[in-house]
Design an enzyme around this catalytic site. Structure first.
Site, mmCIF file in Angstrom:
data_model
loop_
_atom_site.group_PDB
_atom_site.id
_atom_site.type_symbol
_atom_site.label_atom_id
_atom_site.label_comp_id
_atom_site.label_asym_id
_atom_site.label_seq_id
_atom_site.Cartn_x
_atom_site.Cartn_y
_atom_site.Cartn_z
ATOM 1 N N HIS A 7 9.838 14.656 13.224
ATOM 2 C CA HIS A 7 11.278 14.544 12.958
ATOM 3 C C HIS A 7 12.027 15.351 14.014
ATOM 4 O O HIS A 7 12.309 16.531 13.819
ATOM 5 C CB HIS A 7 11.574 15.051 11.536
ATOM 6 C CG HIS A 7 12.992 14.846 11.092
ATOM 7 N ND1 HIS A 7 13.367 14.837 9.773
ATOM 8 C CD2 HIS A 7 14.141 14.646 11.787
ATOM 9 C CE1 HIS A 7 14.670 14.652 9.667
ATOM 10 N NE2 HIS A 7 15.177 14.539 10.890
ATOM 11 N N HIS A 59 15.241 14.439 16.712
ATOM 12 C CA HIS A 59 16.201 13.518 17.353
ATOM 13 C C HIS A 59 16.266 13.959 18.802
ATOM 14 O O HIS A 59 16.695 15.086 19.076
ATOM 15 C CB HIS A 59 17.576 13.625 16.697
ATOM 16 C CG HIS A 59 17.540 13.327 15.231
ATOM 17 N ND1 HIS A 59 17.821 12.080 14.728
ATOM 18 C CD2 HIS A 59 17.211 14.111 14.167
ATOM 19 C CE1 HIS A 59 17.686 12.117 13.413
ATOM 20 N NE2 HIS A 59 17.310 13.326 13.044
ATOM 21 N N HIS A 69 16.168 8.832 6.711
ATOM 22 C CA HIS A 69 16.680 10.098 6.203
ATOM 23 C C HIS A 69 17.167 9.848 4.781
ATOM 24 O O HIS A 69 17.892 8.870 4.528
ATOM 25 C CB HIS A 69 17.864 10.587 7.027
ATOM 26 C CG HIS A 69 17.510 11.189 8.357
ATOM 27 N ND1 HIS A 69 16.730 10.548 9.278
ATOM 28 C CD2 HIS A 69 17.845 12.390 8.906
ATOM 29 C CE1 HIS A 69 16.597 11.339 10.343
ATOM 30 N NE2 HIS A 69 17.278 12.454 10.145
ATOM 31 N N GLU A 79 18.802 14.665 2.021
ATOM 32 C CA GLU A 79 19.157 15.864 2.794
ATOM 33 C C GLU A 79 20.452 16.392 2.161
ATOM 34 O O GLU A 79 20.453 17.389 1.462
ATOM 35 C CB GLU A 79 19.352 15.486 4.275
ATOM 36 C CG GLU A 79 19.819 16.621 5.167
ATOM 37 C CD GLU A 79 20.185 16.157 6.586
ATOM 38 O OE1 GLU A 79 20.438 14.958 6.792
ATOM 39 O OE2 GLU A 79 20.248 17.029 7.486
ATOM 40 N N ASP A 118 14.092 18.731 13.896
ATOM 41 C CA ASP A 118 15.320 17.941 13.712
ATOM 42 C C ASP A 118 16.166 17.897 14.994
ATOM 43 O O ASP A 118 16.081 16.931 15.749
ATOM 44 C CB ASP A 118 16.132 18.462 12.521
ATOM 45 C CG ASP A 118 16.993 17.392 11.862
ATOM 46 O OD1 ASP A 118 16.883 16.207 12.238
ATOM 47 O OD2 ASP A 118 17.773 17.731 10.954
ATOM 48 N N ASP A 119 17.005 18.908 15.212
ATOM 49 C CA ASP A 119 17.882 18.978 16.389
ATOM 50 C C ASP A 119 17.792 20.394 16.962
ATOM 51 O O ASP A 119 18.714 21.203 16.809
ATOM 52 C CB ASP A 119 19.329 18.661 15.974
ATOM 53 C CG ASP A 119 19.445 17.271 15.366
ATOM 54 O OD1 ASP A 119 19.426 16.298 16.123
ATOM 55 O OD2 ASP A 119 19.506 17.176 14.120
HETATM 56 N N1 HPA Z 1 20.652 14.056 9.582
HETATM 57 C C1 HPA Z 1 21.251 12.891 9.793
HETATM 58 N N2 HPA Z 1 21.484 12.418 11.007
HETATM 59 C C2 HPA Z 1 21.103 13.132 12.057
HETATM 60 C C3 HPA Z 1 20.479 14.355 11.900
HETATM 61 C C4 HPA Z 1 20.233 14.831 10.592
HETATM 62 O O1 HPA Z 1 19.670 15.922 10.354
HETATM 63 N N3 HPA Z 1 20.244 14.809 13.153
HETATM 64 C C5 HPA Z 1 20.689 13.887 14.020
HETATM 65 N N4 HPA Z 1 21.221 12.861 13.367
HETATM 66 ZN ZN ZN Z 2 17.146 14.264 11.263
#
Ligand code: HPA
Ligand code: ZN
Length: 332
Positions: A7, A9, A187, A190, A268-269
């Site tokens: 996971h 991006h 996703h 969250e 994630d990011d």
């Molecule tokens: N959630 C949803 N969209 C996203 C995320 C995330 O954590 N990171 C990049 N796009």
């Molecule tokens: Zn994500």
């Protein structure tokens, strides 16, 4: 410890220094004076406040070489963290809506994947994500645009603003993707409710849930995820920075593991949330004394189990993982 990252991006790995370098290379002016000023803007209160900055950052990506450079930066950091396999999400609509050809996106990323394999020994796959705040028609059009490059990606995902955009909005495009033999993930859970996890499973028929941490609000759902061994790609620092949890000590990762779920740890990011995959492991384990070597091993093993590679490859990585733990036990 060898591990897979499932996971990430890739646009979320764009570091401020790289954003400024690409802006200069492409003749763009950013609304921030310097790297420090940009970094200072990274104070998020929820998913949307992050996405606004994340899409603005991705605006410096124009050419195939830009996508290559971004992904190569990531792979070098992943190698330092002992990532042996990475499945990269990318958001074509963020780029094609600005006039960037989808070929520049996918081919640039693909070349970085090839170099990562050749020079770093990292195996990788690409997963095309649809932006859920846009329409299903737009997702379908993106899929059609990407199909000539079908051999360069193994699956599709669903990301961006979760609340108000339930999985069922994308039922048809996911059905088409499954017909095409693509892997499917989404996703869910969250910021959105546990019901989104259920509909991602029942309507989109996803093979993994990205995040999924809100499943613990529904004990029957937790039991189902354990029984069906649906992997969750958990991202603790993301949950912290987007205020899904007040602090890492309150994270439910130990509960997820105790319930027998196939939970994994991911970044994630990473450029926006203050750390790559090992930072996620280290900070989470530091905050939660219930987590120790046994859980670290389980999380890494789960990451291989949940990956989209042939079974023999998973077994080989799991054996490598066990050898590392056996060696550490001998040394202790
Ligand atoms: N959630 C949803 N969209 C996203 C995320 C995330 O954590 N990171 C990049 N796009
Ligand atoms: Zn994500």
């Amino acid at each position: 410890m060898p591990k897979a990252e499932l996971h990430i991006h890739i646009e979320g790995s764009l570091e401020p220094q790289r954003i400024f370098a690409l802006a200069q290379r492409n003749g763009l002016t950013l609304p921030y004076a310097d790297v420090e000023a940009l970094r200072a803007a990274y104070a998020f209160e929820d998913l949307q406040s992050f996405l606004d900055i994340y899409y603005a950052g991705a605006g410096v990506l124009l050419k195939e070489a830009d996508f290559f450079d971004m992904a190569w930066d990531y792979f070098q950091r992943a190698a330092a963290d002992h990532v042996v396999h990475a499945e990269l999400f990318f958001d074509p609509q963020t780029h094609t809506d600005r006039g960037v050809p989808i070929e520049a996106v996918i081919i640039g990323l693909h070349h970085a994947c090839q170099r990562a394999h050749a020079e770093l020994g990292i195996s990788s796959r690409l997963i095309l994500c649809f932006l859920r705040h846009l329409s299903e028609e737009a997702a379908m059009a993106t899929l059609e645009q990407a199909l000539p490059l079908r051999h360069h990606f193994v699956g599709v995902g669903l990301d961006s603003s979760e609340r108000g955009h339930p999985p069922e909005k994308f039922a048809r495009v996911f059905a088409r993707c499954r017909e095409l033999g693509l892997h499917v993930v989404a996703h869910a859970g969250e910021e959105g409710p546990p019901a989104y996890i259920t509909s991602a499973l029942d309507v989109l028929k996803v093979e993994r849930i990205d995040h999924g941490v809100r499943c613990t609000e529904d004990p029957a759902l937790v039991q189902r995820l354990a029984r069906e061994r649906v992997p969750l790609t958990v991202c603790p620092l993301s949950n912290l920075k987007l205020c899904v949890v007040p602090d890492l000590a309150a994270h439910n990762l130990p509960q997820l593991l105790d319930a027998g779920l196939c939970a994994t740890v991911n970044s994630d990011d990473p450029a926006y949330f203050g750390g790559y995959i090992n930072d996620n492991f280290l900070q989470t384990f530091e905050a939660l004394p219930q987590l120790g070597a046994r859980q670290a091993w389980q999380l890494a093993r789960n990451s291989f189990e949940a990956s989209f590679v042939p079974a023999a490859q998973k077994q080989a990585w799991m054996a490598q993982l066990d050898a590392v733990f056996a060696q550490a036990a001998d040394a202790a």
